[in-house]
Design an enzyme around this catalytic site. Structure first.
Site, PDB file in Angstrom:
ATOM      1  CE  LYS A   1       3.414   6.275   0.497  1.00 43.64           C
ATOM      2  NZ  LYS A   1       2.291   5.489   0.205  1.00 43.64           N
TER       3      LYS A   1
ATOM      4  CG  ASP B   1       0.016   4.248   3.114  1.00 40.82           C
ATOM      5  OD1 ASP B   1      -0.872   5.447   3.160  1.00 40.82           O
ATOM      6  OD2 ASP B   1       0.939   4.676   2.443  1.00 40.82           O
TER       7      ASP B   1
END
Length: 292
Positions: free
Chosen positions: A71, A107
């Protein structure tokens, strides 16, 4: 948009991912022809990661999800970051827009949407300062910390590696009300001078299949009274942390709803269409009842 859409998830490992189930169900519900692939890339394999992103650039993939441990590793390979992704310092959703490879982080909004949908009634008291204890300091923790801070929460970051917790607190210091970080230990949580939490979030992988008997909560430490527990781990359906929190009388949920929400938000970025969440939840239920 091409006739056949191809999306993918990269990370390591990917063996227990529910993402293909979620996305295939959503594509079918939208009446779109497409597939969602798992494309694992080992940690530190920068060549393979760059080659995979090139598939997004040349149109072989119409969208790519990114999970642990990539990420943050993909950031230098992108042309543009959304304001949310830039603030968090991590991305989970990539696609091409006007010839540029864009990184987004779904997220954070995915977590908030599910948190308030499932625990909102128990977190409605805004008369006092709301405090959350965040367990973990990795990529997912970054998104959760930013999401909560943007909603006015005070966030106390607790991690087994204190230097990682400190780095996260300092990097988000502009948004966090207080750069507070403590060791994730039996002694530090109750005695670290931290305020009583209304919310405890597990952003570590502890408790995830196949290590289902592990838990991030220190052995022998009582849960704070009246707190809610949100465990980002969604596999197994009930983690040890959630089970023990419920046994102690706390409201506790797993992260399946966040998984669905962040996936739906990513697919909306890729297709421009509203994604039916219920179809995704039903697909997970069917998959769990009929495992391969």
């Amino acid at each position: 948009m091409t006739d056949t859409l191809v999306f993918a998830l990269t990370g390591w490992p990917l063996g227990h991912s529910l993402s293909p189930v979620l996305h295939q169900a959503a594509l079918a519900a939208l009446g779109l022809k497409g597939e969602y692939r798992l494309m694992p890339v080992p940690p530190a394999d920068s060549t393979a990661l760059a080659a995979l992103l090139q598939q997004v650039r040349n149109g072989q993939l119409q969208g790519l999800n990114v999970t642990i441990p990539h990420k943050q590793a993909v950031l230098p390979l992108l042309d543009e970051l959304s304001p949310t992704a830039r603030a968090i310092g991590a991305v989970n959703t990539l696609w091409m827009r006007e010839g540029r490879l864009v990184g987004e982080n779904t997220d954070a909004p995915g977590f908030l949407a599910d948190l308030y949908a499932r625990l909102g009634d128990h977190l409605a008291d805004k008369a006092r300062e709301r405090c959350a204890w965040l367990l973990g300091a990795g990529g997912s923790a970054r998104a959760v910390a930013f999401a909560l801070a943007s909603e006015g929460w005070r966030v106390v970051i607790a991690a087994r590696r204190l230097e990682q917790a400190e780095a996260l607190a300092l990097s988000l210091g502009y948004w966090l009300k207080a750069e507070q970080f403590i060791p994730l230990s039996l002694a530090a949580l109750p005695e670290g001078g931290v305020p009583h939490p209304q919310l405890i979030i597990n952003a570590t992988p502890l408790g995830m299949t196949p290590q289902v008997e592990t838990s991030p909560w220190p052995e022998g430490l009582a849960f704070p009274s009246g707190a809610c527990v949100y465990d980002l781990v969604y596999n197994p359906p009930e983690t040890r942390l959630v089970r023990e929190a419920r046994r102690a009388g706390l409201e506790a949920v797993t992260g399946l709803g966040m998984l669905v929400e962040q996936a739906a938000l990513a697919l909306e970025k890729w297709t421009g269409l509203p994604v039916p969440r219920e179809a995704m939840f039903r697909a997970v239920e069917r998959d769990r009842k009929n495992p391969e």
